[in-house]
Write a protein that holds these residues in place. Structure first.
Motif, PDB file in Angstrom:
ATOM      1  N   PHE A  43      42.162  40.924  48.169  1.00 35.40           N
ATOM      2  CA  PHE A  43      42.959  42.040  48.666  1.00 35.40           C
ATOM      3  C   PHE A  43      43.973  42.435  47.606  1.00 35.40           C
ATOM      4  CE2 PHE A  43      46.869  43.564  50.715  1.00 35.40           C
ATOM      5  CZ  PHE A  43      46.371  44.702  51.329  1.00 35.40           C
ATOM      6  N   VAL A  44      43.998  43.722  47.292  1.00 34.93           N
ATOM      7  CA  VAL A  44      44.966  44.260  46.337  1.00 34.93           C
ATOM      8  C   VAL A  44      45.947  45.124  47.114  1.00 34.93           C
ATOM      9  CG1 VAL A  44      45.302  45.667  44.277  1.00 34.93           C
ATOM     10  CG2 VAL A  44      43.250  44.257  44.501  1.00 34.93           C
ATOM     11  N   CYS A  45      47.218  44.810  47.012  1.00 34.70           N
ATOM     12  CA  CYS A  45      48.238  45.576  47.727  1.00 34.70           C
ATOM     13  C   CYS A  45      48.264  47.006  47.189  1.00 34.70           C
ATOM     14  CB  CYS A  45      49.607  44.927  47.560  1.00 34.70           C
ATOM     15  SG  CYS A  45      50.947  45.893  48.316  1.00 34.70           S
ATOM     16  N   PRO A  46      48.145  48.017  48.052  1.00 33.50           N
ATOM     17  CA  PRO A  46      48.150  49.407  47.581  1.00 33.50           C
ATOM     18  C   PRO A  46      49.516  49.867  47.074  1.00 33.50           C
ATOM     19  CG  PRO A  46      48.134  49.337  49.974  1.00 33.50           C
ATOM     20  CD  PRO A  46      47.975  47.927  49.506  1.00 33.50           C
ATOM     21  N   ILE A  47      50.564  49.081  47.340  1.00 34.27           N
ATOM     22  CA  ILE A  47      51.912  49.458  46.902  1.00 34.27           C
ATOM     23  C   ILE A  47      52.240  48.828  45.549  1.00 34.27           C
ATOM     24  CG2 ILE A  47      54.353  49.536  47.537  1.00 34.27           C
ATOM     25  CD1 ILE A  47      52.393  51.021  49.437  1.00 34.27           C
ATOM     26  N   SER A  48      52.125  47.495  45.479  1.00 34.28           N
ATOM     27  CA  SER A  48      52.486  46.791  44.239  1.00 34.28           C
ATOM     28  C   SER A  48      51.330  46.695  43.254  1.00 34.28           C
ATOM     29  CB  SER A  48      52.967  45.377  44.578  1.00 34.28           C
ATOM     30  OG  SER A  48      51.912  44.620  45.163  1.00 34.28           O
ATOM     31  N   ARG A  49      50.102  46.949  43.738  1.00 35.41           N
ATOM     32  CA  ARG A  49      48.887  46.827  42.923  1.00 35.41           C
ATOM     33  C   ARG A  49      48.611  45.384  42.505  1.00 35.41           C
ATOM     34  NH1 ARG A  49      46.092  51.446  43.822  1.00 35.41           N
ATOM     35  NH2 ARG A  49      47.413  53.269  43.579  1.00 35.41           N
ATOM     36  N   ASP A  50      49.225  44.428  43.181  1.00 35.61           N
ATOM     37  CA  ASP A  50      49.023  43.015  42.861  1.00 35.61           C
ATOM     38  C   ASP A  50      47.916  42.430  43.733  1.00 35.61           C
ATOM     39  OD1 ASP A  50      51.079  43.052  41.019  1.00 35.61           O
ATOM     40  OD2 ASP A  50      52.604  42.539  42.511  1.00 35.61           O
ATOM     41  N   VAL A  51      47.134  41.511  43.146  1.00 35.20           N
ATOM     42  CA  VAL A  51      46.120  40.791  43.915  1.00 35.20           C
ATOM     43  C   VAL A  51      46.807  39.691  44.711  1.00 35.20           C
ATOM     44  CG1 VAL A  51      44.039  39.373  43.793  1.00 35.20           C
ATOM     45  CG2 VAL A  51      44.351  41.268  42.190  1.00 35.20           C
ATOM     46  N   ILE A  52      46.543  39.648  46.008  1.00 31.10           N
ATOM     47  CA  ILE A  52      47.180  38.662  46.869  1.00 31.10           C
ATOM     48  C   ILE A  52      46.522  37.303  46.667  1.00 31.10           C
ATOM     49  CG2 ILE A  52      47.764  38.062  49.247  1.00 31.10           C
ATOM     50  CD1 ILE A  52      49.122  40.583  48.122  1.00 31.10           C
ATOM     51  N   GLU A  53      47.333  36.293  46.416  1.00 33.19           N
ATOM     52  CA  GLU A  53      46.824  34.940  46.213  1.00 33.19           C
ATOM     53  C   GLU A  53      46.323  34.354  47.534  1.00 33.19           C
ATOM     54  OE1 GLU A  53      46.475  33.552  43.320  1.00 33.19           O
ATOM     55  OE2 GLU A  53      47.380  35.269  42.303  1.00 33.19           O
ATOM     56  N   PRO A  54      45.413  33.349  47.465  1.00 28.98           N
ATOM     57  CA  PRO A  54      44.855  32.762  48.692  1.00 28.98           C
ATOM     58  C   PRO A  54      45.901  32.181  49.641  1.00 28.98           C
ATOM     59  CG  PRO A  54      43.565  32.107  46.781  1.00 28.98           C
ATOM     60  CD  PRO A  54      44.771  32.816  46.250  1.00 28.98           C
TER      61      PRO A  54
END
Length: 397
Positions: free
Chosen positions: A337-348
């Motif tokens: 999942f990539v946050c649409p706001i921060s563009r960061d990949v969410i860690e497990p």
């Protein structure tokens, strides 16, 4: 879109609504007139006669029907219905043409060069991979030489694809030798995949031999089915295969459903082959093209709507679209999942947050939004929906 164009569309809608109402009234009027004529004809036919005579009654019925026919031809109820419908569809057609004229679908307006940056070498590599997957080996080599990527010719991948091409060429004529030979050399890998491919191939070969002669099939079974009888997951199926020896030659193909079996084994073979060699069955270039084709209508619609909305126009200067485009499960290849706001990949070990409007963002982004809001409620960054932090829910993948 100019104001007068928008007004013209509204006038077209009103004209269609008015014409639709008139058409309904005309249809109702025509039906009522036909019913009146039918009731009148019925009364004439059922009217009692002074002298009951069959010949006179037949003439009376015939005269009543002829009279009804003349009146229907005179009133022409069907023609009035057709004429009203014709006028209605003329207005409807004109409305459609005006929409196409005003809302022009310009694909160039959808593309944002701020969102996508193309590297020529990367695109060429994607094209080369597509040619390789499509088994266009000679074209693949020439393309890499012409684009200066000849150092990236993958001889090993070429040999792998040539092998599977040879196997599937044989499959078209129901020849299984190459497929069985390959499956036997990859027996350990197939066992790691928990695949029944080798057994299915031997079963098909056994049935083929059975149609030629039973002794040949028995010898084949003694040689290749011994190991399968000792495996619990194949023992019952192996016994069922041996039962085919008792069938008459004409009933073997019907009972075994050979055409369906070949298709299933072919699909399983392709799947196992690609998994063992870590190949993709589908071309990435082709998948991108299909995905883009599916998404394009929604982007076009958004572009047209946003041109009339001042708030949406602001998104043209941002590196994102404020809409979600669903193109189907076939185009989902991973569960990150990539946050649409921060563009960061969410860690497990982290969990995204589901907002009441249905949008999903990272928990870190939500905390930043709520901190900057300085009030209990905050607004979704994608849509105008407001909510409290307590109303949101964590999502666990």
């Amino acid at each position: 879109m100019q104001e007068n164009q928008y007004d013209q569309l509204l006038k077209d809608v009103e004209r269609i609504k008015k014409c639709s109402l008139i058409t309904k009234q005309e249809i109702s009027k025509s039906i009522d007139s036909v019913l009146e004529l039918l009731v009148e004809a019925k009364h004439q036919i059922n009217e009692p006669m002074e002298i009951e005579d069959q010949e006179v009654r037949r003439r009376k019925i015939k005269d009543s029907i002829n009279n009804l026919d003349e009146k229907l031809r005179e009133k022409k109820p069907l023609k009035s219905v057709i004429d009203s419908h014709k006028k209605y569809f003329q207005y409807l057609s004109k409305y459609g043409k005006n929409i196409e004229k005003i809302f022009k679908s310009d694909i160039n307006n959808v593309f944002k060069d701020t969102l996508v940056s193309f590297e020529k070498e990367c695109v060429n590599e994607a094209i080369a991979e597509h040619l390789l997957i499509e088994k266009k080996f000679e074209l693949y080599e020439n393309f890499l030489k012409e684009t200066g990527l000849s150092h990236k010719i993958d001889k090993e991948k070429q040999n792998i694809l040539k092998t599977i091409q040879k196997i599937f060429d044989e499959f078209q004529t129901n020849q299984l030798n190459e497929a069985i030979k390959w499956a036997q050399t990859k027996k350990e890998e197939l066992e790691d995949l928990d695949s029944p491919l080798l057994f299915y191939l031997h079963r098909l070969q056994f049935i083929q031999n059975l149609q030629k002669g039973k002794m040949e099939s028995i010898q084949y079974a003694r040689k290749h089915f011994k190991d399968f009888f000792n495996q619990k997951k194949f023992a019952d199926q192996a016994q069922q295969v041996m039962f085919y020896i008792l069938l008459e030659n004409g009933k073997i193909q019907d009972h075994c459903q050979l055409d369906q079996s070949y298709k299933q084994v072919e699909e399983l073979l392709l799947d196992n082959y690609c998994k063992i060699y870590n190949l993709t069955i589908k071309s990435a270039l082709l998948q991108c093209l299909i995905a883009g084709t599916l998404a394009l209508p929604k982007f076009l619609k958004y572009t047209q709507i946003s041109s009339m909305d001042e708030e949406l126009k602001d998104y043209h200067n941002k590196n994102e679209y404020p809409i979600e485009v669903e193109i189907g499960k076939d185009f989902k290849y991973h569960s990150i999942f990539v946050c649409p706001i921060s563009r960061d990949v969410i860690e497990p070990d982290q969990n995204p947050v589901w907002l009441t409007c249905g949008h999903v963002i990272s928990e870190a982004s939500m905390k930043k939004i709520t901190a900057s809001a300085n009030k209990e409620k905050f607004k979704c960054p994608t849509c105008p929906k407001e909510m409290t932090a307590r109303e949101t829910k964590k999502i666990y993948f």
